[in-house]
Design a protein around this motif. Structure first.
Motif, short mmCIF file in Angstrom:
data_model
loop_
_atom_site.label_atom_id
_atom_site.label_comp_id
_atom_site.label_asym_id
_atom_site.label_seq_id
_atom_site.Cartn_x
_atom_site.Cartn_y
_atom_site.Cartn_z
N ASN A 198 0.83 -1.20 -0.17
CA ASN A 198 0.09 0.07 0.05
C ASN A 198 0.67 1.20 0.10
N PHE A 199 0.73 2.06 -1.06
CA PHE A 199 1.56 3.20 -1.12
C PHE A 199 0.73 4.50 -0.84
N ASP A 200 -0.21 4.31 0.25
CA ASP A 200 -0.98 5.35 0.69
C ASP A 200 -0.35 5.92 1.93
N TYR A 201 -0.13 7.59 1.97
CA TYR A 201 0.36 8.05 3.12
C TYR A 201 -0.43 8.67 3.96
N ASN A 237 12.01 6.72 7.28
CA ASN A 237 10.70 6.36 6.47
C ASN A 237 9.65 7.06 6.92
N THR A 238 9.78 8.18 7.94
CA THR A 238 8.97 9.17 8.19
C THR A 238 9.31 10.65 7.78
N ASN A 265 3.96 6.03 5.55
CA ASN A 265 3.14 5.03 4.90
C ASN A 265 2.13 4.33 5.80
N ASP A 266 0.70 4.18 5.19
CA ASP A 266 -0.10 3.51 6.02
C ASP A 266 0.12 2.06 6.63
N ASP A 267 0.90 1.26 5.61
CA ASP A 267 1.35 -0.01 5.88
C ASP A 267 2.24 -0.07 7.35
N ASP A 268 3.23 1.14 7.20
CA ASP A 268 4.27 1.15 8.26
C ASP A 268 3.22 1.35 9.80
#
Length: 143
Positions: free
Chosen positions: A3-6, A137-138, A67-70
Motif C-alpha cells: 500500500n503506497f498510501d500515506y 521512513n517518516t 506510509n499507512d502500512d508502516d
C-alpha cells in the motif's frame, strides 16, 4: 501488493522546538496530556495550529508523513469516544498526565478535552514508535 498510501499527522509546537522535531529528535518521554505520557499528533492541521497558538503564541506545526502500512504494523490501542473520556477522567484523577502509559506503541482516539470539535489524536509512547517518528521512513516538515 504494498500500500503506497500515506497519512499525515500534525504536532503544534514552538518555532524553536519544531526544528528539533524535523531533525529527528522526537522524545516520547517528554510530553504528557489527556492520555498520559507520550508524543501527541492529530489529524487536523488547524487543531495543531490552534494548540501552538494557545500554548506558544505561535502557529508552528510539524507535519509527520508515513506510509499507512508502516503505521498498521505498530501495537495500537484504539479508543472510542466514551473510552477516551473515561481514560482521561481516570488519568486526571490519578494525576498521571505526564506519566501514564498504556504499554502500546500508539494510543489512537478522539481528543476529548477541549473545544467541541472532532479530531483524532495519536499518542506515541514506545521506543519503537519514537524510532519510527525519527527515522528515514517518516517525512517531517514545518508547515
Amino acid at each position: 501488493m504494498p500500500n503506497f498510501d500515506y497519512k499525515s499527522t500534525f504536532h503544534g509546537t514552538s518555532a524553536a522546538f519544531a526544528s528539533d522535531l524535523v531533525e529527528g529528535k522526537v522524545d516520547v518521554s517528554n510530553g504528557g496530556g489527556e492520555l498520559g505520557q507520550g508524543f501527541y499528533v492529530g489529524d487536523k492541521l488547524y487543531v495543531a495550529k490552534a494548540w501552538a497558538k494557545q500554548k506558544f503564541d505561535s502557529e508552528t506545526v510539524v507535519e509527520f508523513r508515513m506510509n499507512d502500512d508502516d503505521f498498521w504494523n505498530f501495537d495500537i490501542e484504539a479508543l472510542s469516544y466514551s473510552e477516551a473520556i473515561q481514560q482521561r477522567v481516570n488519568i486526571k484523577a490519578m494525576g498521571t498526565q505526564r506519566s501514564h502509559l498504556f504499554g502500546k506503541d500508539v494510543v489512537w482516539g478522539p481528543i476529548v478535552g477541549g473545544p467541541d470539535i472532532y479530531c483524532d489524536q495519536e499518542k506515541w509512547e514506545s521506543g519503537k514508535g519514537q524510532n519510527h517518528l525519527n527515522g528515514r521512513n517518516t517525512g517531517r516538515r514545518i508547515r
